[in-house]
Structures are given as C-alpha cells and as structure tokens.
Design a protein around this motif. Structure first.
Motif, PDB file in Angstrom:
ATOM      1  N   PHE A 136       0.819  -1.220   0.000  1.00  0.00           N
ATOM      2  CA  PHE A 136       0.000   0.000   0.000  1.00  0.00           C
ATOM      3  C   PHE A 136       0.854   1.272   0.000  1.00  0.00           C
ATOM      4  O   PHE A 136       0.322   2.367   0.150  1.00  0.00           O
ATOM      5  CB  PHE A 136      -0.900   0.024   1.244  1.00  0.00           C
ATOM      6  CG  PHE A 136      -2.084  -0.887   1.173  1.00  0.00           C
ATOM      7  CD1 PHE A 136      -3.209  -0.537   0.440  1.00  0.00           C
ATOM      8  CD2 PHE A 136      -2.084  -2.100   1.836  1.00  0.00           C
ATOM      9  CE1 PHE A 136      -4.315  -1.371   0.392  1.00  0.00           C
ATOM     10  CE2 PHE A 136      -3.177  -2.944   1.792  1.00  0.00           C
ATOM     11  CZ  PHE A 136      -4.294  -2.589   1.062  1.00  0.00           C
ATOM     12  N   ASN A 137       2.181   1.130  -0.143  1.00  0.00           N
ATOM     13  CA  ASN A 137       3.105   2.275  -0.042  1.00  0.00           C
ATOM     14  C   ASN A 137       2.968   2.957   1.331  1.00  0.00           C
ATOM     15  O   ASN A 137       2.957   4.181   1.441  1.00  0.00           O
ATOM     16  CB  ASN A 137       2.870   3.291  -1.152  1.00  0.00           C
ATOM     17  CG  ASN A 137       3.243   2.745  -2.505  1.00  0.00           C
ATOM     18  OD1 ASN A 137       4.249   2.057  -2.636  1.00  0.00           O
ATOM     19  ND2 ASN A 137       2.443   3.043  -3.506  1.00  0.00           N
ATOM     20  N   SER A 138       2.857   2.134   2.360  1.00  0.00           N
ATOM     21  CA  SER A 138       2.687   2.660   3.710  1.00  0.00           C
ATOM     22  C   SER A 138       3.647   1.929   4.657  1.00  0.00           C
ATOM     23  O   SER A 138       4.258   0.922   4.283  1.00  0.00           O
ATOM     24  CB  SER A 138       1.245   2.478   4.175  1.00  0.00           C
ATOM     25  OG  SER A 138       1.063   3.010   5.468  1.00  0.00           O
ATOM     26  N   LYS A 139       3.777   2.450   5.866  1.00  0.00           N
ATOM     27  CA  LYS A 139       4.643   1.856   6.874  1.00  0.00           C
ATOM     28  C   LYS A 139       3.890   1.774   8.189  1.00  0.00           C
ATOM     29  O   LYS A 139       3.098   2.659   8.515  1.00  0.00           O
ATOM     30  CB  LYS A 139       5.920   2.683   7.070  1.00  0.00           C
ATOM     31  CG  LYS A 139       6.882   2.638   5.902  1.00  0.00           C
ATOM     32  CD  LYS A 139       8.140   3.443   6.215  1.00  0.00           C
ATOM     33  CE  LYS A 139       9.128   3.395   5.057  1.00  0.00           C
ATOM     34  NZ  LYS A 139      10.359   4.183   5.353  1.00  0.00           N
ATOM     35  N   ILE A 140       4.165   0.718   8.941  1.00  0.00           N
ATOM     36  CA  ILE A 140       3.557   0.562  10.260  1.00  0.00           C
ATOM     37  C   ILE A 140       4.359   1.372  11.272  1.00  0.00           C
ATOM     38  O   ILE A 140       5.599   1.396  11.232  1.00  0.00           O
ATOM     39  CB  ILE A 140       3.499  -0.931  10.665  1.00  0.00           C
ATOM     40  CG1 ILE A 140       2.711  -1.109  11.964  1.00  0.00           C
ATOM     41  CG2 ILE A 140       4.888  -1.524  10.774  1.00  0.00           C
ATOM     42  CD1 ILE A 140       1.238  -0.883  11.800  1.00  0.00           C
ATOM     43  N   ARG A 141       3.665   2.052  12.162  1.00  0.00           N
ATOM     44  CA  ARG A 141       4.329   2.838  13.208  1.00  0.00           C
ATOM     45  C   ARG A 141       3.921   2.274  14.563  1.00  0.00           C
ATOM     46  O   ARG A 141       2.743   1.987  14.798  1.00  0.00           O
ATOM     47  CB  ARG A 141       3.923   4.303  13.107  1.00  0.00           C
ATOM     48  CG  ARG A 141       4.561   5.166  14.183  1.00  0.00           C
ATOM     49  CD  ARG A 141       4.182   6.607  14.055  1.00  0.00           C
ATOM     50  NE  ARG A 141       4.721   7.388  15.155  1.00  0.00           N
ATOM     51  CZ  ARG A 141       4.512   8.686  15.327  1.00  0.00           C
ATOM     52  NH1 ARG A 141       3.792   9.362  14.457  1.00  0.00           N
ATOM     53  NH2 ARG A 141       5.031   9.322  16.363  1.00  0.00           N
ATOM     54  N   LEU A 142       4.919   2.152  15.429  1.00  0.00           N
ATOM     55  CA  LEU A 142       4.666   1.595  16.758  1.00  0.00           C
ATOM     56  C   LEU A 142       5.069   2.610  17.817  1.00  0.00           C
ATOM     57  O   LEU A 142       6.184   3.142  17.801  1.00  0.00           O
ATOM     58  CB  LEU A 142       5.486   0.300  16.949  1.00  0.00           C
ATOM     59  CG  LEU A 142       5.569  -0.250  18.374  1.00  0.00           C
ATOM     60  CD1 LEU A 142       4.184  -0.605  18.890  1.00  0.00           C
ATOM     61  CD2 LEU A 142       6.487  -1.469  18.419  1.00  0.00           C
ATOM     62  N   ASP A 143       4.127   2.904  18.729  1.00  0.00           N
ATOM     63  CA  ASP A 143       4.406   3.734  19.904  1.00  0.00           C
ATOM     64  C   ASP A 143       4.031   2.913  21.140  1.00  0.00           C
ATOM     65  O   ASP A 143       2.863   2.539  21.316  1.00  0.00           O
ATOM     66  CB  ASP A 143       3.579   5.026  19.872  1.00  0.00           C
ATOM     67  CG  ASP A 143       3.995   5.929  18.737  1.00  0.00           C
ATOM     68  OD1 ASP A 143       5.195   6.170  18.604  1.00  0.00           O
ATOM     69  OD2 ASP A 143       3.110   6.373  17.983  1.00  0.00           O
ATOM     70  N   SER A 144       5.044   2.647  21.964  1.00  0.00           N
ATOM     71  CA  SER A 144       4.759   1.818  23.125  1.00  0.00           C
ATOM     72  C   SER A 144       5.796   2.037  24.211  1.00  0.00           C
ATOM     73  O   SER A 144       6.969   2.319  23.919  1.00  0.00           O
ATOM     74  CB  SER A 144       4.745   0.330  22.718  1.00  0.00           C
ATOM     75  OG  SER A 144       4.526  -0.488  23.838  1.00  0.00           O
ATOM     76  N   LYS A 145       5.322   1.925  25.460  1.00  0.00           N
ATOM     77  CA  LYS A 145       6.209   1.902  26.612  1.00  0.00           C
ATOM     78  C   LYS A 145       5.835   0.693  27.442  1.00  0.00           C
ATOM     79  O   LYS A 145       4.642   0.369  27.595  1.00  0.00           O
ATOM     80  CB  LYS A 145       6.060   3.183  27.439  1.00  0.00           C
ATOM     81  CG  LYS A 145       6.664   4.406  26.792  1.00  0.00           C
ATOM     82  CD  LYS A 145       6.583   5.599  27.726  1.00  0.00           C
ATOM     83  CE  LYS A 145       7.206   6.835  27.091  1.00  0.00           C
ATOM     84  NZ  LYS A 145       7.136   8.015  27.990  1.00  0.00           N
ATOM     85  N   GLU A 146       6.834   0.048  27.957  1.00  0.00           N
ATOM     86  CA  GLU A 146       6.586  -1.165  28.721  1.00  0.00           C
ATOM     87  C   GLU A 146       5.688  -0.847  29.919  1.00  0.00           C
ATOM     88  O   GLU A 146       5.946   0.084  30.681  1.00  0.00           O
ATOM     89  CB  GLU A 146       7.914  -1.767  29.192  1.00  0.00           C
ATOM     90  CG  GLU A 146       7.760  -3.185  29.707  1.00  0.00           C
ATOM     91  CD  GLU A 146       9.104  -3.861  29.917  1.00  0.00           C
ATOM     92  OE1 GLU A 146       9.115  -5.062  30.240  1.00  0.00           O
ATOM     93  OE2 GLU A 146      10.142  -3.176  29.763  1.00  0.00           O
ATOM     94  N   GLY A 147       4.589  -1.607  30.027  1.00  0.00           N
ATOM     95  CA  GLY A 147       3.645  -1.404  31.111  1.00  0.00           C
ATOM     96  C   GLY A 147       2.558  -0.394  30.815  1.00  0.00           C
ATOM     97  O   GLY A 147       1.658  -0.198  31.628  1.00  0.00           O
ATOM     98  N   GLU A 148       2.612   0.264  29.629  1.00  0.00           N
ATOM     99  CA  GLU A 148       1.620   1.301  29.317  1.00  0.00           C
ATOM    100  C   GLU A 148       0.855   1.020  28.026  1.00  0.00           C
ATOM    101  O   GLU A 148       0.245   1.904  27.454  1.00  0.00           O
ATOM    102  CB  GLU A 148       2.322   2.662  29.186  1.00  0.00           C
ATOM    103  CG  GLU A 148       2.975   3.125  30.467  1.00  0.00           C
ATOM    104  CD  GLU A 148       3.617   4.494  30.311  1.00  0.00           C
ATOM    105  OE1 GLU A 148       3.359   5.162  29.281  1.00  0.00           O
ATOM    106  OE2 GLU A 148       4.367   4.897  31.219  1.00  0.00           O
ATOM    107  N   GLY A 149       0.906  -0.197  27.515  1.00  0.00           N
ATOM    108  CA  GLY A 149       0.163  -0.521  26.311  1.00  0.00           C
ATOM    109  C   GLY A 149       0.936  -0.205  25.046  1.00  0.00           C
ATOM    110  O   GLY A 149       2.087   0.229  25.084  1.00  0.00           O
ATOM    111  N   ALA A 150       0.293  -0.427  23.906  1.00  0.00           N
ATOM    112  CA  ALA A 150       0.943  -0.215  22.607  1.00  0.00           C
ATOM    113  C   ALA A 150      -0.066   0.368  21.620  1.00  0.00           C
ATOM    114  O   ALA A 150      -1.272   0.108  21.703  1.00  0.00           O
ATOM    115  CB  ALA A 150       1.511  -1.526  22.064  1.00  0.00           C
ATOM    116  N   THR A 151       0.455   1.177  20.694  1.00  0.00           N
ATOM    117  CA  THR A 151      -0.383   1.772  19.642  1.00  0.00           C
ATOM    118  C   THR A 151       0.283   1.515  18.295  1.00  0.00           C
ATOM    119  O   THR A 151       1.418   1.940  18.065  1.00  0.00           O
ATOM    120  CB  THR A 151      -0.548   3.283  19.848  1.00  0.00           C
ATOM    121  OG1 THR A 151      -1.127   3.525  21.125  1.00  0.00           O
ATOM    122  CG2 THR A 151      -1.439   3.875  18.763  1.00  0.00           C
TER     123      THR A 151
END
Length: 744
Positions: free
Chosen positions: A574-589
């Motif tokens: 799709f000409n796109s990239k996955i982005r990950l925002d996460s901190k241990e113990g605080e969930g992931a997006t």
C-alpha cells in the motif's frame, strides 16, 4: 588631472643628487658611477633597451663589488623604465628590490627615494592607497631623523593630494599646509628658481582646491591666481593646466560663469600642449617599447636555440635509455599477458561449470517453489473444507439453548477451530508474499461495514479475555472507497488480534480518521491501541521479524509470530509503513495511513435491517449447491435457522436443472465440484437468468480465482469457513438488493 604630475617632477627635482665621498683612485667605483649616469641619460632619451641592458650590467657589477648602493640605484632605474612602459607589475617588483638593497646599504637618502617610489606606485590604486600613504610617512620620518625638512615636502604634499582626490579634505589640509610652511621657511636652500616656482604652483593649487571645497571663494581665488601666475612665468605647462582646471571648477561652483568659461578656455589651451607633448612622448615610448620587444625577442630566440641544442643532446641519451627500458617493459608485458590469458581461460572454464550448477540449482529451486505453492494451496483447500463443517456446526450448537451446559466446551471448540484457520491463513499468506504472488486488488468497498465486520469477528475472544472494544469511525470518510479491502482486512485483523492476544481485562480502541481529501482521493489514518503490557524498547524491531514472539501471560492464545511481519509486508504494498508507539507497562499503539481512491459512482443504499426480512424469510427460497454432504448440512442448518426455504443440489448439473425450473431468490454455489464445476454451472444459469444473485462458496484463496469467479457471472464470494454473522450479512445484502425497486 592626477596627482602623479607632482610625483614625476623633472629629473633634477625627483632624482636627488647624492654627494658621496668617492675614492679618486677607485676605478671600480668610477665605472659604476659612469654606468649609472649612462642609464639615467638613456631614460631621458627613451632609449629603454639600453637602459635595461645597462641596469642589469650595473646590478651584476655592483653585486660583484658588494656595493649595495648601486644595486639599489639600478633597481630603482629599472622601476622607472617599466613605469614609463606602463608595466606596473614589473615596476613595483623592481622598486621593491631597490628598497631591499637600500635598507642594506644604510643610506637614508636612497632609502627615502625607494620609499617615495613605492608610495607613488601604491597610492595610484584605490585598493592600495593606504599602503602608499604608509610609504610616504616612512619618508617623512627619515627626513625628521636626519633633520632635513626639505626632503619631507614632496611626501607630505603627495599624502595631502591623495586625501583631496578621495574627498577627505580635512585630512588633507594639515599635510598641504605643512608642506607650504616648510617651503616658505627653506626657500633660500633651493638653488634653482624654476624648482621653487614648481613647488609653490602645485601647493597653491592644492590650497585652492581645499578652500574651494570650504566655499571660502576669496581665499581660494588668491591661491589659484598665484598658482597660475607662477606656472605661466616659468612656462610650467602641467601645473598651469591643473590650476586652470580646478580654478574653472571653483568659478562655476561660485556662479561666476563668465570667468569660469575663460578659465576653461585657458585649461583647454594648456591641455592641448600637454596632449601634443604626451603624444610625442608616447611615440618615443612606443618606439622604445618596440626596440625593447625586438631586443627581448632576439634574446629569447638565442636562449631557445641554446636550449634546443641542449635538449637534442639530452634527448639522444634519453632515447637510448628509453628504448632499452621499453624493450624490457615489452618483454615483461608479454609474459604478464600470457599468464593473464592462461588464468582467464581457467576462470572461464570454472565459470561455465558454476553457471551450469547455478542453472540446475535455479531450476530445482523454481520447481520446489511451484510444488510448495501447489502444496500450500491444496492443503489449504483440504483443511478449510472440514473446518467449514466444524466451525459451522459449532456456531449452530452455540445458539442452541438446550445445550447451555456445554457452552464452555463449544466455545473452546470454536476457538480452536478459529485458531487453526488463522494459522493456515498466516502460513499461506507468508508463502504467497515470499513468492511475490500477492498483488493488490482495486475493488469498491464500504470501510464502515468492513470495520464493523472485523470487530464482530473478535466477539468470542473479547468475551474470553474480558476486554472492551471501542470502534471510532470518522463520519467524513466517503461511503465507498476503491482499494484492496481483503488485504486491508488482513492488516487490521492481525493488529486487532495481536492487541486482543496480549490484553486481558483491558480496552482495545480502533480508530479511523480522514486526514486529507480531494476530489479523487481520501487519505485515511488507522490506529489500533491497547492498554496491555506494552513492548520493551529492545523488542520493537524484533517483533516485525518472522516467527518472533514476546512472552505472553495469556497462554490460551499463543501464535505463529507471523502476524506483524505480514502486516509490515502488506502495508509495503500500500506504499505505507507501520508505526509503533509503546512503553513497557503502558500498552501499545500501532498506526498507519493509506491513500484510497474515492468511488463516486456508487451511492449508499437505504439500510434495511435483518428484522425487516425476518418475517418474510419463510417465503425466501435459496438453492444450496455443494458436493460435500457435511457442508450441505451446515449451510442448510444455518439458513433454516433464519426460516429460509432451502433446496440442496449435490452437483452442477442438478443445480442448472433446479435453477431453470424453480424461482429461487438466491443461489449459494460451491466452486470446486466434480463433473460440472460451480464456475461452469454459473455460466449456464446466467444464460437464462441474469438477475438472480449467485454467491460463490469456496475454500480456495480468493486471489487465486477472483477473476474467474466474477467472469463466470457470480455476484460475490464467501470464503469457507465463514463467520455465521458475516454470512448472514452478505445473504441479506443481496436479498435486499433484489427486493429494492429499480430506481433505488
């Protein structure tokens, strides 16, 4: 007019006579002095060729005699010659050498002359005027040192003249005023009247320029008239022309135009005389320059001839050496080429063998790849077919209230079947992407329906893990988009499944936002957020690698570790990239954006709820075509549960007969059947009935047969095993389309 008229006074003024105590018995000293006189006479007569030749002779003789004074004099004379020839670079170089030797001989008089010469050179150019003034100041200091004020008159006047030309009148005045005072106090020391009148005329003219600038016209007139008088009395053409020019400028500034005109006429008269004098002098210089060039040319020719002869002798020796070295080099090259050629033949032979092995390995790899793809496709179909029965029957049993005490076991059974189906789908998907067989489809779809369908498919897992799912869909997103809804669904299913797997008693938020839009395209932002255990910084890159997993406390739901690698690869399409925002113990997006084309050709149909048809389902007739008896039972049970009337056909030929003789509202057609396949049966039915919806039931990957299914005239595809709720949605969708008026 330029101040250099003041610099180059008659030879008797600028070239000071220097009384030197000479030894009458010193022949060497007399010879040098006679040669110096000859040089100065040649300069006066514009015989520059002789002047240059004699100057070089004087330099050589003086250096041999270790007489720095005559070396300095010779270089200064060379500077005068090149200045007359308008070769200022050579003039400056010789004046500089003259200064070096003047400093060595410790003679203040010749040193002052050298400083003054360099001051004349540098003060003429705006960019070096400061340097020129510094040299004039050195003359003034030396004059003060030897207590000879007469020697300071010329450099002080030159500094004042330089400042006047630059418009720095207040800086100029102290210098020109001091020069005039010095001449007044030392006039009796000047033995020749014309020399004194020349100085007075020039200094009066400079004072006139200063007072003219100050607009003190009476004082300026006094100085100009005295300057002109002295110049005319002694027939000093240059000072007269300069004085009349500045006087005319002052009168015009004052507004006395009649006198200004008369002064301008006198200036023109004297300027004409200067022009004639200059023209004659230029002719003399040109002739001298020509002779000098001839002299140089002859000298250069002689030097070249000498060099040429020496080169011939040298080259004859070099040629012999070169021939010997060349022969040795040639022998070495031939030996080297022979070795290289032999090694090349050996390498070519080895390369042929390697290429042959490579081709065989390549053919074998391609064969294995085809076999692997065929194997996965076959295994996928064979496993999905029985799974259809397992999942379908389990879903029906879950809805049977009489089996309430077995609900837990049935849910576990359905969960295991769903997990097995997900495993098959992941492995097959990864295999296709490794074979570069995955291509994006461009079909019209409703994003809102797709998102709701994804959420519904995780209902069992949500209840098992006691999670909440929040779906937030931007109302500004167009109803219909064009893109690959199947691949988008795979991406979101993997992300939601990943969040669900690692979260217990938590919240999963699924967000879609339109961030850009124009007439043709809509850019949509997707986000899947959970409040689970989060991902450590050290694992953020590892989780996108195949078969990698984090430790999960939810042991009831492990996985293959293919979900996120599949997401990453699909988004690349799709000409796109996955982005990950996460901190241990605080969930992931997890988030990404995709640019979809807007489908403006479709309009959203009125929503018709399933309840609308519920009362009339008993009148709806559906033909189920499937060769597998278990699948027949499952499909029929699913439909009869909603009070549909079902007719079952076990092959394509019987399906065609039933469709021809009965008025069915919908046909569910299995694709792979012995004898007449579902594709062939659909083509035959379309020959006599083009309106009835025909939905393909298949356990084969959609991408493999999508084009064939649509080309056969089928309306849509349901992949087995399917989710029962999704199955109902598709069935109701096409029943509602069939029942709507044509203008809708």
């Amino acid at each position: 007019m330029k101040k250099n008229y003041f610099f180059y006074l008659p030879v008797f003024f600028l070239l000071w006579n220097i009384s030197l105590a000479q030894d009458s018995n010193s022949i060497s000293r007399d010879t040098l002095n006679a040669l110096l006189d000859s040089i100065e006479e040649s300069i006066k007569e514009y015989n520059y060729e002789k002047a240059i030749e004699d100057s070089h002779s004087l330099i050589n003789l003086a250096k041999d005699a270790d007489d720095q004074y005559f070396v300095a004099k010779a270089y200064n004379n060379l500077g005068h010659v090149y200045l007359d020839l308008d070769d200022r670079a050579r003039a400056r170089r010789n004046y500089t050498l003259g200064l070096e030797y003047a400093q060595k001989c410790s003679n203040d008089t010749i040193l002052m002359r050298s400083y003054n010469n360099l001051g004349n050179i540098y003060s003429e150019m705006p960019e070096t005027q400061t340097k020129g003034i510094n040299y004039y100041n050195k003359v003034i200091k030396l004059a003060e040192k030897i207590n000879d004020p007469v020697e300071s008159v010329v450099p002080k006047a030159n500094i004042g003249w330089t400042y006047l030309d630059n418009g720095q009148f207040e800086k100029a005045y102290p210098y020109i005023n001091e020069s005039l005072k010095t001449v007044d106090s030392t006039k009796e020391s000047y033995t020749r009247k014309e020399r004194l009148d020349y100085l007075y005329s020039q200094l009066y003219m400079l004072h006139g320029r200063y007072y003219s600038h100050k607009k003190e016209y009476d004082t300026a007139t006094y100085y100009f008239e005295n300057s002109i008088r002295l110049a005319e009395e002694d027939s000093l053409i240059l000072p007269a022309a300069e004085a009349y020019y500045e006087y005319a400028e002052m009168l015009e500034q004052k507004g006395d135009f009649e006198k200004a005109y008369l002064a301008q006429e006198k200036y023109t008269e004297y300027n004409s005389k200067i022009f004639e004098s200059k023209k004659l002098r230029q002719m003399e210089i040109a002739n001298a320059r020509f002779n000098l060039n001839e002299y140089r040319r002859n000298l250069e020719l002689a030097e070249r001839e000498q060099e040429y002869q020496e080169e011939i002798i040298e080259k004859s020796k070099e040629k012999v050496i070169i021939m010997v070295l060349s022969s040795l080099g040639l022998i070495f090259i031939l030996v080297f080429l022979h070795k290289v050629n032999r090694d090349r033949q050996n390498l070519i032979s080895k390369l042929r063998d390697k290429n042959k092995q490579y081709k065989e390995a390549k053919d074998e790899a391609e064969k294995l790849s085809r076999l692997k793809t065929r194997f996965f496709s076959t295994v996928s179909h064979e496993i999905r077919t029985p799974l259809y029965g397992v999942i379908g029957l389990t879903s029906l049993l879950l809805e049977d209230k009489s089996l309430k005490k077995h609900q837990g076991d049935l849910r576990s059974l359905k969960f295991s079947a769903d997990y097995l189906l997900a495993l098959i789908n992941d492995v097959l998907q990864m295999n296709k992407m490794e074979s570069n067989e995955v291509k994006l489809e461009n079909v019209s779809f409703k994003l809102k329906d797709l998102m709701k369908s994804i959420v519904n498919s995780f209902e069992f897992t949500r209840l098992q893990n006691k999670n909440e799912i929040h779906l937030d869909i931007d109302e500004n997103i167009p109803p219909f988009l064009i893109g690959d809804s199947v691949r988008l669904s795979q991406v979101l299913m993997n992300l939601v499944g990943n969040a669900m797997k690692f979260t217990e008693r938590g919240t999963i938020c699924i967000v879609t936002r339109q961030i850009e839009r124009d007439e043709e395209y809509s850019k949509i932002y997707f986000e899947v957020e959970d409040n689970g255990p989060g991902i450590p910084e050290s694992k953020k890159k590892v989780i996108f690698e195949e078969f990698s997993q984090l430790n999960n406390s939810n042991y009831s739901y492990q996985g293959t570790g293919l979900g996120l690698p599949i997401v990453k690869r699909l988004l690349r399409l799709f000409n796109s990239k996955i982005r990950l925002d996460s901190k241990e113990g605080e969930g992931a997006t997890f988030s990404f954006t995709i640019n979809f084309k807007i489908d403006n050709s479709k309009k959203e149909l009125p929503k018709i709820k399933q309840e609308v048809f519920a009362s009339s389902n008993s009148s709806r007739k559906i033909l189920v075509v499937d060769d597998n008896r278990i699948n027949q039972v499952v499909t029929k049970r699913v439909l009869t549960k909603k009070d549909f009337k079902c007719t079952v056909a076990g092959d394509g030929e019987k399906a065609i007969q039933l469709a021809r003789t009965n008025d069915f509202d919908l046909i569910l057609m299995d694709v792979n059947m012995p004898g007449i396949s579902g594709l062939e049966a659909s083509k035959e039915i379309r020959k006599f009935n083009k309106e009835i919806p025909i939905l393909a039931l298949t356990a084969v990957e959609v991408e493999e047969i999508r084009e064939e299914i649509l080309a056969a005239g089928m309306s849509d595809i349901i992949v087995k095993p399917y989710d029962v709720q999704q199955f109902y949605q598709v069935v109701y969708k096409y029943l509602s389309l069939k029942s709507l008026p044509e203008e809708v």
